[in-house]
Scaffold this motif. Structure first.
Motif, PDB file in Angstrom:
ATOM      1  N   ILE A 188       0.803  -1.224   0.000  1.00  0.00           N
ATOM      2  CA  ILE A 188       0.000   0.000   0.000  1.00  0.00           C
ATOM      3  C   ILE A 188       0.837   1.276   0.000  1.00  0.00           C
ATOM      4  O   ILE A 188       0.352   2.324  -0.403  1.00  0.00           O
ATOM      5  CB  ILE A 188      -1.004   0.016   1.179  1.00  0.00           C
ATOM      6  N   ASP A 189       2.083   1.198   0.413  1.00  0.00           N
ATOM      7  CA  ASP A 189       2.925   2.395   0.482  1.00  0.00           C
ATOM      8  C   ASP A 189       3.626   2.724  -0.832  1.00  0.00           C
ATOM      9  O   ASP A 189       4.327   3.735  -0.909  1.00  0.00           O
ATOM     10  CB  ASP A 189       3.978   2.242   1.590  1.00  0.00           C
ATOM     11  N   LEU A 190       3.447   1.896  -1.851  1.00  0.00           N
ATOM     12  CA  LEU A 190       4.139   2.132  -3.117  1.00  0.00           C
ATOM     13  C   LEU A 190       3.370   3.116  -3.997  1.00  0.00           C
ATOM     14  O   LEU A 190       2.140   3.074  -4.063  1.00  0.00           O
ATOM     15  CB  LEU A 190       4.323   0.819  -3.884  1.00  0.00           C
ATOM     16  N   SER A 191       4.123   3.961  -4.682  1.00  0.00           N
ATOM     17  CA  SER A 191       3.502   4.842  -5.678  1.00  0.00           C
ATOM     18  C   SER A 191       3.065   3.988  -6.866  1.00  0.00           C
ATOM     19  O   SER A 191       3.460   2.814  -6.975  1.00  0.00           O
ATOM     20  CB  SER A 191       4.511   5.890  -6.145  1.00  0.00           C
ATOM     21  N   GLU A 192       2.299   4.565  -7.763  1.00  0.00           N
ATOM     22  CA  GLU A 192       1.856   3.796  -8.939  1.00  0.00           C
ATOM     23  C   GLU A 192       3.059   3.362  -9.783  1.00  0.00           C
ATOM     24  O   GLU A 192       3.086   2.246 -10.284  1.00  0.00           O
ATOM     25  CB  GLU A 192       0.865   4.595  -9.783  1.00  0.00           C
ATOM     26  N   ALA A 193       4.060   4.225  -9.924  1.00  0.00           N
ATOM     27  CA  ALA A 193       5.263   3.866 -10.701  1.00  0.00           C
ATOM     28  C   ALA A 193       6.018   2.723 -10.023  1.00  0.00           C
ATOM     29  O   ALA A 193       6.492   1.795 -10.693  1.00  0.00           O
ATOM     30  CB  ALA A 193       6.163   5.078 -10.866  1.00  0.00           C
ATOM     31  N   GLU A 194       6.140   2.769  -8.710  1.00  0.00           N
ATOM     32  CA  GLU A 194       6.813   1.693  -7.972  1.00  0.00           C
ATOM     33  C   GLU A 194       6.008   0.396  -8.064  1.00  0.00           C
ATOM     34  O   GLU A 194       6.579  -0.694  -8.189  1.00  0.00           O
ATOM     35  CB  GLU A 194       6.996   2.086  -6.510  1.00  0.00           C
ATOM     36  N   LEU A 195       4.704   0.539  -8.009  1.00  0.00           N
ATOM     37  CA  LEU A 195       3.826  -0.624  -8.128  1.00  0.00           C
ATOM     38  C   LEU A 195       3.973  -1.267  -9.514  1.00  0.00           C
ATOM     39  O   LEU A 195       4.051  -2.494  -9.635  1.00  0.00           O
ATOM     40  CB  LEU A 195       2.379  -0.208  -7.876  1.00  0.00           C
ATOM     41  N   LYS A 196       4.050  -0.440 -10.540  1.00  0.00           N
ATOM     42  CA  LYS A 196       4.234  -0.949 -11.906  1.00  0.00           C
ATOM     43  C   LYS A 196       5.581  -1.659 -12.031  1.00  0.00           C
ATOM     44  O   LYS A 196       5.682  -2.718 -12.662  1.00  0.00           O
ATOM     45  CB  LYS A 196       4.119   0.200 -12.920  1.00  0.00           C
ATOM     46  N   ALA A 197       6.613  -1.096 -11.416  1.00  0.00           N
ATOM     47  CA  ALA A 197       7.940  -1.733 -11.445  1.00  0.00           C
ATOM     48  C   ALA A 197       7.899  -3.086 -10.737  1.00  0.00           C
ATOM     49  O   ALA A 197       8.495  -4.064 -11.210  1.00  0.00           O
ATOM     50  CB  ALA A 197       8.983  -0.816 -10.804  1.00  0.00           C
ATOM     51  N   GLU A 198       7.159  -3.165  -9.644  1.00  0.00           N
ATOM     52  CA  GLU A 198       7.012  -4.433  -8.913  1.00  0.00           C
ATOM     53  C   GLU A 198       6.253  -5.446  -9.769  1.00  0.00           C
ATOM     54  O   GLU A 198       6.628  -6.616  -9.864  1.00  0.00           O
ATOM     55  CB  GLU A 198       6.278  -4.171  -7.596  1.00  0.00           C
ATOM     56  N   PHE A 199       5.183  -4.997 -10.416  1.00  0.00           N
ATOM     57  CA  PHE A 199       4.402  -5.848 -11.311  1.00  0.00           C
ATOM     58  C   PHE A 199       5.300  -6.397 -12.423  1.00  0.00           C
ATOM     59  O   PHE A 199       5.284  -7.595 -12.710  1.00  0.00           O
ATOM     60  CB  PHE A 199       3.244  -5.039 -11.912  1.00  0.00           C
ATOM     61  N   ASP A 200       6.091  -5.517 -13.037  1.00  0.00           N
ATOM     62  CA  ASP A 200       6.969  -5.930 -14.138  1.00  0.00           C
ATOM     63  C   ASP A 200       8.031  -6.920 -13.670  1.00  0.00           C
ATOM     64  O   ASP A 200       8.431  -7.812 -14.421  1.00  0.00           O
ATOM     65  CB  ASP A 200       7.623  -4.712 -14.785  1.00  0.00           C
ATOM     66  N   LYS A 201       8.471  -6.781 -12.428  1.00  0.00           N
ATOM     67  CA  LYS A 201       9.459  -7.708 -11.866  1.00  0.00           C
ATOM     68  C   LYS A 201       8.852  -9.108 -11.709  1.00  0.00           C
ATOM     69  O   LYS A 201       9.512 -10.114 -11.951  1.00  0.00           O
ATOM     70  CB  LYS A 201       9.946  -7.166 -10.516  1.00  0.00           C
TER      71      LYS A 201
END
Length: 152
Positions: free
Chosen positions: A111-124
């Motif tokens: 929940i603390d991730l920004s949308e860009a960080e969340l997208k990077a996590e998704f891509d990982k």
């Protein structure tokens, strides 16, 4: 689960799976016994396959008595991960798209991730870069992050 069983109990359960009595379990024997015993797994065959692959330490294509406890524990663990996966996969098509992932961020403790960080996590997590997270990809990620323990 299996770690709480005695060797005799483990052997008794193993024998219920070993339809031909040869002392090793094929995937077919495992799947048919699990589905007969736990019909709810009919929509969770990915869980059975994942547990089977995890437990086959010898990579000989069979689960032997020394690997059977690992299979039972893995079956339980991957079942839990599948339940978490299903909470995130809103349309239950067996894949998590980025929108599902964003909506499931609370379940994943992101929940603390920004949308860009969340997208990077998704891509990982999306190892094959198909734009979707498949159950196997999710399992790899969840194991690294110990997600089942965090959710419960």
């Amino acid at each position: 689960m299996a770690s709480k069983l005695s060797n005799e109990e483990l052997k008794k359960i193993f024998n219920t799976f070993d339809n031909n009595g040869n002392g090793k379990l094929s995937y077919s024997e495992i799947e048919s016994t699990v589905l007969r015993t736990y019909p709810e797994f009919s929509s969770r065959k990915k869980v059975i396959m994942r547990a089977y692959k995890q437990a086959d330490g010898s990579k000989n294509g069979y689960i032997e008595i020394g690997e059977f406890g690992i299979f039972l524990d893995s079956l339980n663990h991957f079942y839990e991960l599948y339940e978490i996966f299903q909470k995130i996969d809103k349309d239950h098509d067996g894949r998590i798209n980025f929108d599902d992932f964003k909506k499931g961020r609370k379940v994943l403790k992101l929940i603390d991730l920004s949308e860009a960080e969340l997208k990077a996590e998704f891509d990982k997590i999306d190892m094959n870069h198909g734009g979707l997270i498949l159950f196997d990809e999710f399992c790899n990620y969840a194991i690294k992050r110990n997600i089942a323990a965090q959710v419960h």
